[in-house]
Design a protein around this motif. Sequence first.
Motif, PDB file in Angstrom:
ATOM      1  N   VAL A   1      30.658 -61.272  25.550  1.00  0.00           N
ATOM      2  CA  VAL A   1      29.533 -60.982  24.650  1.00  0.00           C
ATOM      3  C   VAL A   1      29.795 -59.671  23.904  1.00  0.00           C
TER       4      VAL A   1
ATOM      5  N   ILE B   1      23.895 -71.077  24.782  1.00  0.00           N
ATOM      6  CA  ILE B   1      24.914 -70.222  25.386  1.00  0.00           C
ATOM      7  C   ILE B   1      25.832 -71.034  26.288  1.00  0.00           C
TER       8      ILE B   1
ATOM      9  N   SER C   1      25.106 -62.726  22.287  1.00  0.00           N
ATOM     10  CA  SER C   1      25.893 -63.809  22.856  1.00  0.00           C
ATOM     11  C   SER C   1      26.109 -64.897  21.817  1.00  0.00           C
TER      12      SER C   1
END
Length: 243
Positions: free
Chosen positions: A35, A145, A192
């Motif tokens: 990230v 994600i 992210s």
Amino acid sequence: MNILNREECRAAIAEWTTCCVNYARIKELIPTNYVFSFDADEIAWMKDANKNPEFCTQIGVHERQLVAILYPMDANGQEIITDGYPYSALQELKEDLKLVETEEYTIIKNAVLSKDLRKIDDNSDMFFPVSNKPVLPQDKAVAAIESWRDEALDWFYRECKEFGGKGIFRKFYAPAQDLEHSDKELAYIICSFGLKFSDVYQKMLPTLIFISFYKDIANTGSIERISNTYDWSSSCPPRCDFM
């Protein structure tokens, strides 16, 4: 605060453009569980410098690392020239990533008393959904994600082999409201990557998800909690209407 000067920014952006045609290079640069992270000072800088309802995050390669560079825009969506631009290198999380979603419930209780003040009816009702919902629903953020973690390399492979890297993101646009934290003391923001399906383009598109963390955030188990997730960002390409 990590800063790139204008020449370093241009070099980093050009290097990423070169990498977009090389799947092996992309695979080296982008572990799908990594990230970006911006601290409070970097976000405050961007908030003060940006003059547009959206702000831009340019993607580049600096010192052999993928970087996200904060670019302020003027009212017309053009880059505001400064001496330096804050950036973050793609990195492994230092601890578990905790997404907190605000939930509020309204309970209405009714009681009826007789003329001689005896209770003759008593009931309660809970009403939801309620106000103060987060901009980005938590379950959708988690799904995006996880999709990136599991499928991003397949997405890059197809984009490189079938389309010569032309559809791979160069930058992202996000609502400037993501920078507003006047009622809380911001500690840092985690960005992210996510991967979600676009009904407009009929394909999977990457996004950056901005997750804010505050110095006073705590999960006490109470019904009302502080939200820390914010909007999707739009990738360029396909959306390249600014800068």
